[in-house]
Design a protein around this motif. Structure first.
Motif: not given
Ligand SMILES: CC(C)CC(=O)C(=O)O
Ligand SMILES: Cc1cc2nc3c(=O)[nH]c(=O)nc-3n(C[C@H](O)[C@H](O)[C@H](O)COP(=O)(O)O)c2cc1C
Length: 367
Positions: A77, A106, A167, A201, A204, A206, A253
């Motif tokens: 992002a 994003a 998140l 942002v 978004i 989740m 991630h």
């Molecule tokens: C939540 C997103 C805007 C960004 C993301 O996936 C991250 O920062 O790992």
């Protein structure tokens, strides 16, 4: 700049420490962030010699498209946070290298503009090496609108991130009070999805309520191949195949969601076994060297993704930085292939890697 770590140091010098932390950070104790890199370091390469091979080639077919490099730019992002041109610069550099870029939902440039930049920089006759990352949204109309934006832009695949029912908790961001883009920057793909929406942002959503039914639904509203990003459990890999998914991006991630999950490299053999060649498996997390890429490919990944290195290179030197980063990785992979006695990526086989030895010195042979 001679290696990925040089970009990391240069980015640290240049960036607001709050933004540098946003990039480097992960969830909670950041155990998985570290594990990703450590897993590569624990694996050894066992090269073959005198094989009479040609100079290595790095071309790879990904979902029917052609890439000149087995390195993808994983979705990250907010590129304008680190460079005024943001994703435009990244897209040009990726297209020039023939590497697939996965644009983040994003992103701070709209996906249509990212695609135009990629097209202008791609080699003659090349398709735009651009995929779109998606977080499913509770309102299906919003998801469909995003899919339409990606499709109209000419993206050739959707990458649905499934590791984020909530998140991830970055304590660095919490301590630094970093919750938002600075004034003037927006998530451009989110602008006007509903009347008057500004591209915040926080739009978004989740949700832990998504299930395989939503993947089936998504399959029914788009012709684009769908990859899932963030599957770690072999049973989920089997379910993905059963639900018509075209590929997996094995990812934790970058350690930013659930902390203490395995390094992606550790999870790779079981995922490769579970899909049994039916769909390609890609991997990201901790790839910093050509040898890292070679190890993942030898264990069955079709290509690897990089997240933080792209942000660091972009912060260090904009488009030029990302071009240099991809050149360096190309050189390192070519070098590692040649040194392993392999002429191409398909000659990377599991026998070329082994765990670092952990037994007693001399293995008991000395009495
Ligand atoms: C939540 C997103 C805007 C960004 C993301 O996936 C991250 O920062 O790992
Ligand atoms: C700054 C940053 C932003 C990210 N943004 C996204 C995103 O928008 N969507 C997503 O699916 N993954 C996102 N990721 C995760 C990456 O796609 C990728 O899985 C991870 O960075 C790979 O690990 P690496 O950074 O060690 O290469 C982000 C990661 C970072 C570091």
């Amino acid at each position: 700049m001679f290696c990925v770590k040089d970009f990391e140091a240069a980015a640290r010098e240049k960036l607001d420490p709050v933004h540098a932390d946003f990039i480097a950070g992960g969830a909670r104790d950041e155990i998985t962030v570290r594990a990703n890199e450590e897993a590569f370091a624990r694996l050894r390469l066992l090269p073959r010699v005198l094989r009479g091979r040609a100079v290595p080639g790095l071309d790879v077919t990904l979902l029917g498209g052609h890439a000149r490099l087995p390195v993808l730019l994983s979705p990250t992002a907010f590129h304008k946070l680190v460079d005024p041109e943001g994703e435009l610069a990244t897209a040009r550099a990726a297209a020039a290298a023939g590497a697939v870029m996965i644009a983040s939902m994003a992103s701070t440039v709209a996906v249509g503009e990212i695609a135009d930049a990629a097209r202008a920089a791609a080699g003659p006759g090349e398709t735009v090496p651009l995929w779109f990352q998606l977080y499913l949204q509770p309102d299906p109309e919003i998801t469909e609108a995003l899919v339409r934006r990606a499709t109209d832009a000419g993206c050739t695949a959707l990458v649905v991130t499934v590791d984020s029912p909530v998140l991830g908790a970055s304590e660095r961001n919490r301590r630094n009070g970093f919750h938002d883009l600075p004034a003037g920057l927006r998530c451009e793909n989110l602008v006007d999805l509903r009347d008057g929406e500004f591209g915040h942002v926080r739009q978004i959503a989740m949700s832990p309520e998504f299930s395989w039914e939503h993947i089936t639904w998504l399959r029914s509203v788009t012709e684009l191949p769908i990859l899932l990003k963030g599957v770690l459990h072999p049973e989920d890999a089997r379910l993905a195949v059963r639900h018509g998914v075209s590929g997996l991006l094995l990812s934790n991630h970058g350690g930013r969601q659930l902390d203490t999950v395995p390094a992606t490299l550790e999870a790779l053999p079981a995922i490769v076994a579970a899909v049994a060649g039916r769909i390609p498996v890609l991997l990201d997390g901790g790839v910093r060297r050509g040898t890292d890429a070679v190890k993942a490919l030898a264990l069955g990944a079709r290509a690897v993704g990089i997240g933080r290195p792209v942000m660091w290179a972009l912060a260090a030197d904009g488009e030029k930085g990302v071009r240099r980063l991809l050149e360096l990785l190309r050189e390192e992979i070519e070098d590692a292939l040649a040194l392993c006695g392999a002429a191409g990526l398909d000659e990377l086989t599991p026998d070329l890697v082994r765990p670092a030895w952990s037994g007693p010195l001399f293995g008991g042979a000395v009495s």
